[in-house]
Design a protein around this motif. Structure first.
Motif, PDB file in Angstrom:
ATOM      1  N   SER A 182      15.669   6.915  -7.743  1.00  0.00           N
ATOM      2  CA  SER A 182      16.191   7.467  -6.496  1.00  0.00           C
ATOM      3  C   SER A 182      15.211   8.520  -5.993  1.00  0.00           C
ATOM      4  O   SER A 182      14.943   9.507  -6.670  1.00  0.00           O
ATOM      5  CB  SER A 182      17.576   8.087  -6.737  1.00  0.00           C
ATOM      6  N   ARG A 183      14.667   8.314  -4.783  1.00  0.00           N
ATOM      7  CA  ARG A 183      13.519   9.098  -4.328  1.00  0.00           C
ATOM      8  C   ARG A 183      13.875  10.247  -3.397  1.00  0.00           C
ATOM      9  O   ARG A 183      13.165  11.232  -3.344  1.00  0.00           O
ATOM     10  CB  ARG A 183      12.509   8.187  -3.614  1.00  0.00           C
ATOM     11  N   VAL A 184      14.941  10.105  -2.613  1.00  0.00           N
ATOM     12  CA  VAL A 184      15.300  11.137  -1.647  1.00  0.00           C
ATOM     13  C   VAL A 184      16.761  11.517  -1.854  1.00  0.00           C
ATOM     14  O   VAL A 184      17.514  10.813  -2.531  1.00  0.00           O
ATOM     15  CB  VAL A 184      15.064  10.680  -0.195  1.00  0.00           C
ATOM     16  N   THR A 185      17.159  12.623  -1.278  1.00  0.00           N
ATOM     17  CA  THR A 185      18.496  13.152  -1.533  1.00  0.00           C
ATOM     18  C   THR A 185      19.585  12.237  -0.980  1.00  0.00           C
ATOM     19  O   THR A 185      19.351  11.436  -0.072  1.00  0.00           O
ATOM     20  CB  THR A 185      18.651  14.559  -0.920  1.00  0.00           C
ATOM     21  N   VAL A 186      20.766  12.395  -1.536  1.00  0.00           N
ATOM     22  CA  VAL A 186      21.902  11.560  -1.176  1.00  0.00           C
ATOM     23  C   VAL A 186      22.161  11.628   0.325  1.00  0.00           C
ATOM     24  O   VAL A 186      22.014  12.678   0.961  1.00  0.00           O
ATOM     25  CB  VAL A 186      23.149  11.996  -1.981  1.00  0.00           C
ATOM     26  N   GLY A 187      22.522  10.473   0.897  1.00  0.00           N
ATOM     27  CA  GLY A 187      22.813  10.406   2.322  1.00  0.00           C
ATOM     28  C   GLY A 187      21.660   9.969   3.178  1.00  0.00           C
ATOM     29  O   GLY A 187      21.856   9.616   4.343  1.00  0.00           O
ATOM     30  N   HIS A 188      20.450   9.973   2.643  1.00  0.00           N
ATOM     31  CA  HIS A 188      19.275   9.532   3.391  1.00  0.00           C
ATOM     32  C   HIS A 188      18.900   8.123   2.951  1.00  0.00           C
ATOM     33  O   HIS A 188      18.991   7.781   1.774  1.00  0.00           O
ATOM     34  CB  HIS A 188      18.104  10.489   3.170  1.00  0.00           C
ATOM     35  N   ALA A 189      18.448   7.322   3.890  1.00  0.00           N
ATOM     36  CA  ALA A 189      18.169   5.917   3.601  1.00  0.00           C
ATOM     37  C   ALA A 189      16.882   5.754   2.803  1.00  0.00           C
ATOM     38  O   ALA A 189      15.910   6.484   2.996  1.00  0.00           O
ATOM     39  CB  ALA A 189      18.061   5.132   4.908  1.00  0.00           C
ATOM     40  N   GLU A 190      16.918   4.814   1.881  1.00  0.00           N
ATOM     41  CA  GLU A 190      15.705   4.359   1.198  1.00  0.00           C
ATOM     42  C   GLU A 190      15.517   2.886   1.540  1.00  0.00           C
ATOM     43  O   GLU A 190      16.497   2.136   1.625  1.00  0.00           O
ATOM     44  CB  GLU A 190      15.817   4.546  -0.314  1.00  0.00           C
ATOM     45  N   GLY A 191      14.273   2.470   1.715  1.00  0.00           N
ATOM     46  CA  GLY A 191      14.016   1.104   2.155  1.00  0.00           C
ATOM     47  C   GLY A 191      13.081   0.342   1.251  1.00  0.00           C
ATOM     48  O   GLY A 191      12.766   0.760   0.134  1.00  0.00           O
ATOM     49  N   MET A 192      12.606  -0.808   1.759  1.00  0.00           N
ATOM     50  CA  MET A 192      11.820  -1.739   0.958  1.00  0.00           C
ATOM     51  C   MET A 192      10.555  -1.127   0.366  1.00  0.00           C
ATOM     52  O   MET A 192      10.261  -1.346  -0.815  1.00  0.00           O
ATOM     53  CB  MET A 192      11.471  -2.966   1.802  1.00  0.00           C
ATOM     54  N   PRO A 193       9.757  -0.360   1.126  1.00  0.00           N
ATOM     55  CA  PRO A 193       8.548   0.205   0.498  1.00  0.00           C
ATOM     56  C   PRO A 193       8.851   1.096  -0.708  1.00  0.00           C
ATOM     57  O   PRO A 193       8.070   1.140  -1.657  1.00  0.00           O
ATOM     58  CB  PRO A 193       7.897   0.998   1.639  1.00  0.00           C
ATOM     59  N   LEU A 194       9.997   1.807  -0.681  1.00  0.00           N
ATOM     60  CA  LEU A 194      10.345   2.627  -1.828  1.00  0.00           C
ATOM     61  C   LEU A 194      10.787   1.769  -3.002  1.00  0.00           C
ATOM     62  O   LEU A 194      10.540   2.117  -4.158  1.00  0.00           O
ATOM     63  CB  LEU A 194      11.434   3.648  -1.454  1.00  0.00           C
ATOM     64  N   ALA A 195      11.441   0.640  -2.716  1.00  0.00           N
ATOM     65  CA  ALA A 195      11.775  -0.299  -3.779  1.00  0.00           C
ATOM     66  C   ALA A 195      10.502  -0.858  -4.401  1.00  0.00           C
ATOM     67  O   ALA A 195      10.386  -0.965  -5.634  1.00  0.00           O
ATOM     68  CB  ALA A 195      12.657  -1.425  -3.242  1.00  0.00           C
ATOM     69  N   PHE A 196       9.521  -1.208  -3.548  1.00  0.00           N
ATOM     70  CA  PHE A 196       8.227  -1.641  -4.069  1.00  0.00           C
ATOM     71  C   PHE A 196       7.601  -0.525  -4.904  1.00  0.00           C
ATOM     72  O   PHE A 196       6.980  -0.773  -5.938  1.00  0.00           O
ATOM     73  CB  PHE A 196       7.286  -2.004  -2.922  1.00  0.00           C
ATOM     74  N   GLY A 197       7.753   0.715  -4.427  1.00  0.00           N
ATOM     75  CA  GLY A 197       7.216   1.852  -5.164  1.00  0.00           C
ATOM     76  C   GLY A 197       7.778   1.946  -6.563  1.00  0.00           C
ATOM     77  O   GLY A 197       7.081   2.352  -7.503  1.00  0.00           O
ATOM     78  N   ASN A 198       9.045   1.561  -6.735  1.00  0.00           N
ATOM     79  CA  ASN A 198       9.635   1.592  -8.064  1.00  0.00           C
ATOM     80  C   ASN A 198       9.029   0.529  -8.974  1.00  0.00           C
ATOM     81  O   ASN A 198       8.873   0.754 -10.179  1.00  0.00           O
ATOM     82  CB  ASN A 198      11.152   1.428  -7.967  1.00  0.00           C
ATOM     83  N   ARG A 211       0.828  -1.207   0.000  1.00  0.00           N
ATOM     84  CA  ARG A 211       0.000   0.000   0.000  1.00  0.00           C
ATOM     85  C   ARG A 211       0.863   1.258   0.000  1.00  0.00           C
ATOM     86  O   ARG A 211       0.536   2.248  -0.679  1.00  0.00           O
ATOM     87  CB  ARG A 211      -0.961  -0.034   1.190  1.00  0.00           C
ATOM     88  N   LEU A 212       1.978   1.227   0.720  1.00  0.00           N
ATOM     89  CA  LEU A 212       2.899   2.361   0.686  1.00  0.00           C
ATOM     90  C   LEU A 212       3.512   2.515  -0.699  1.00  0.00           C
ATOM     91  O   LEU A 212       3.596   3.616  -1.245  1.00  0.00           O
ATOM     92  CB  LEU A 212       4.002   2.172   1.727  1.00  0.00           C
ATOM     93  N   GLY A 213       3.940   1.406  -1.278  1.00  0.00           N
ATOM     94  CA  GLY A 213       4.583   1.457  -2.583  1.00  0.00           C
ATOM     95  C   GLY A 213       3.648   1.920  -3.679  1.00  0.00           C
ATOM     96  O   GLY A 213       4.009   2.752  -4.524  1.00  0.00           O
ATOM     97  N   ALA A 214       2.427   1.406  -3.677  1.00  0.00           N
ATOM     98  CA  ALA A 214       1.474   1.772  -4.722  1.00  0.00           C
ATOM     99  C   ALA A 214       1.080   3.239  -4.638  1.00  0.00           C
ATOM    100  O   ALA A 214       0.799   3.879  -5.666  1.00  0.00           O
ATOM    101  CB  ALA A 214       0.228   0.888  -4.626  1.00  0.00           C
ATOM    102  N   GLY A 215       1.056   3.795  -3.432  1.00  0.00           N
ATOM    103  CA  GLY A 215       0.631   5.180  -3.271  1.00  0.00           C
ATOM    104  C   GLY A 215       1.743   6.195  -3.334  1.00  0.00           C
ATOM    105  O   GLY A 215       1.485   7.402  -3.289  1.00  0.00           O
ATOM    106  N   LEU A 216       2.969   5.730  -3.495  1.00  0.00           N
ATOM    107  CA  LEU A 216       4.131   6.600  -3.345  1.00  0.00           C
ATOM    108  C   LEU A 216       4.151   7.771  -4.317  1.00  0.00           C
ATOM    109  O   LEU A 216       4.437   8.909  -3.942  1.00  0.00           O
ATOM    110  CB  LEU A 216       5.411   5.773  -3.499  1.00  0.00           C
ATOM    111  N   ASP A 217       3.864   7.517  -5.573  1.00  0.00           N
ATOM    112  CA  ASP A 217       3.994   8.554  -6.604  1.00  0.00           C
ATOM    113  C   ASP A 217       2.670   9.198  -7.013  1.00  0.00           C
ATOM    114  O   ASP A 217       2.645  10.005  -7.942  1.00  0.00           O
ATOM    115  CB  ASP A 217       4.648   7.956  -7.852  1.00  0.00           C
ATOM    116  N   GLY A 218       1.588   8.806  -6.362  1.00  0.00           N
ATOM    117  CA  GLY A 218       0.296   9.341  -6.754  1.00  0.00           C
ATOM    118  C   GLY A 218      -0.203   8.788  -8.069  1.00  0.00           C
ATOM    119  O   GLY A 218      -1.109   9.355  -8.701  1.00  0.00           O
TER     120      GLY A 218
END
Length: 385
Positions: free
Chosen positions: A309-325, A22-29
């Motif tokens: 790549s969803r957030v600026t360099v140095g900040h962590a990205e995790g599994m829901p963002l990978a699903f979002g891709n 649900r997080l991944g599907a809604g990530l980009d609108g």
């Protein structure tokens, strides 16, 4: 631009995987969550769906009700995610494909190779998307790793080493826990436990990054906790169709490991390594030079990495963002079909039914080889031999 309509089967309250979808599907609108059959218990599923914001008439009590309710609606869902227990994936995915829906199915896509081949044929026949959620292939630096291999940065690939090892089923006193026991029960899990659960993620990653498919393999499988019928640890050697040699270790009894998905690729002129627990760094060693650390979020890496790549360099990205891709890939694929255009090639990376079929063939090959003391067996589905 109007959102695409999205629905979900499974992934109900308390589900491990439902929130990530649900997080991944809604990530980009791109997708609006409009329909769901979220629980095998009708009342609980309807109640939870409405608490998540679904209209009462689209919070369904069963997947059959959802199919019947959605198929003739002018605003029916564009994509259905199937996140139910493994043994139900085939039946549900087939039914929605037959009725013209695009489907994203959790892995394993099916329980048998024959079922996998049927879904591949059905997707091709209907022209519908049948995707499989190998969600770790959505990480930005995994996609950059693939791009580096494809453009020849490390030369011809010689060896790929993949791991997916954790220790969360290592306690023998917990072996009778129903939440653990079913995974090692052939009646519920099929012919394989740990390899079918985690190993296929590592094997898919090896193929995804190298662009090569597994042709044959040799497996050593064990039940470290003897009461288990199916394996909790496996070592798999494999050969790929582009000449690469593969080594894969997967385990659920590796105490001290938490998630343990990692991949290394060694070529003629360089090597690469990446770990899912430290997803912001990709290590690159060119032959005869110093080690380089590639950071996720750096500019101008590759179209595949920059796009995901969803957030600026140095900040962590995790599994829901990978699903979002993965969902972003699918949104682009669906919109391209609606618009009659070619989709963005940097987005054309979502795992297909063919990937799910190859994984199931590998599961049966590992089981066969393991029972025969590691004899080499053909790991390809019959339709690809």
């Amino acid at each position: 631009m109007a959102k695409l309509n999205w629905g979900m089967v499974g992934g109900g309250e308390g589900s491990q995987i439902g929130p990530a979808h649900r997080l991944g599907a809604g990530l980009d609108g791109e997708f609006a969550f409009v329909a769901g059959a979220l629980d095998h218990r009708p009342e609980q599923g309807r109640d939870y769906g409405q608490r998540l914001g679904l209209d009462a008439d689209r919070a369904y009590g069963s997947w059959q009700d959802m199919l019947a309710g959605e198929k003739d609606r002018p605003d029916r869902v564009d994509l259905v995610t199937v996140a139910t227990p493994n043994a139900t994936h085939f039946e549900i995915t087939r039914a929605f494909l037959e009725n013209g829906f695009h489907v994203l199915c959790e892995k394993p896509m099916t329980m048998t190779v024959a079922e996998g081949e049927e879904l591949v044929h059905l997707a091709n026949h209907t022209g519908r998307i049948c995707a499989v959620n190998y969600g770790y292939s959505g990480y930005s630096l995994v996609r950059h790793m693939r791009a580096m291999v494809a453009r020849g940065d490390i030369g011809k690939v010689r060896v790929v080493v993949a791991e997916f090892a954790h220790g969360h089923h290592a306690d023998a006193t917990d072996a009778d826990n129903p939440r653990v026991r079913w995974r090692y029960d052939p009646a519920q899990a099929g012919v394989s436990a740990q390899f079918a659960d985690c190993g296929i993620h590592a094997m898919h990653m090896a193929s995804f990054v190298t662009g090569q498919e597994v042709e044959r393999l040799s497996a050593d499988i064990v039940s470290g906790i003897p009461v288990r019928t199916l394996e909790d640890d496996a070592m798999v050697n494999f050969r790929m169709d582009g000449g690469a040699v593969g080594r894969l270790w997967t385990s659920s009894i590796a105490i001290g490991r938490q998630h343990g998905l990692a991949i290394q690729v060694f070529g003629e002129t360089g090597g690469l390594r990446w770990s899912q627990e430290q997803p912001n760094q990709l290590y690159y060693m060119p032959l005869g030079q110093r080690l380089q650390v590639i950071e996720r979020g750096e500019g101008n890496l590759s179209p595949e990495a920059d796009r995901t790549s969803r957030v600026t360099v140095g900040h962590a990205e995790g599994m829901p963002l990978a699903f979002g891709n993965i969902y972003a890939d699918l949104a682009e694929a669906i919109r391209a079909r609606k618009d009659g255009r070619t989709m963005d090639p940097a987005a054309n990376l979502y795992p297909r039914a063919e990937d799910g079929l190859r994984s199931m063939a590998a599961v049966f090959a590992v089981a066969e080889s393991g029972k025969a003391d590691g004899v080499w067996v053909d790991a390809r589905p019959p339709m690809f031999r």
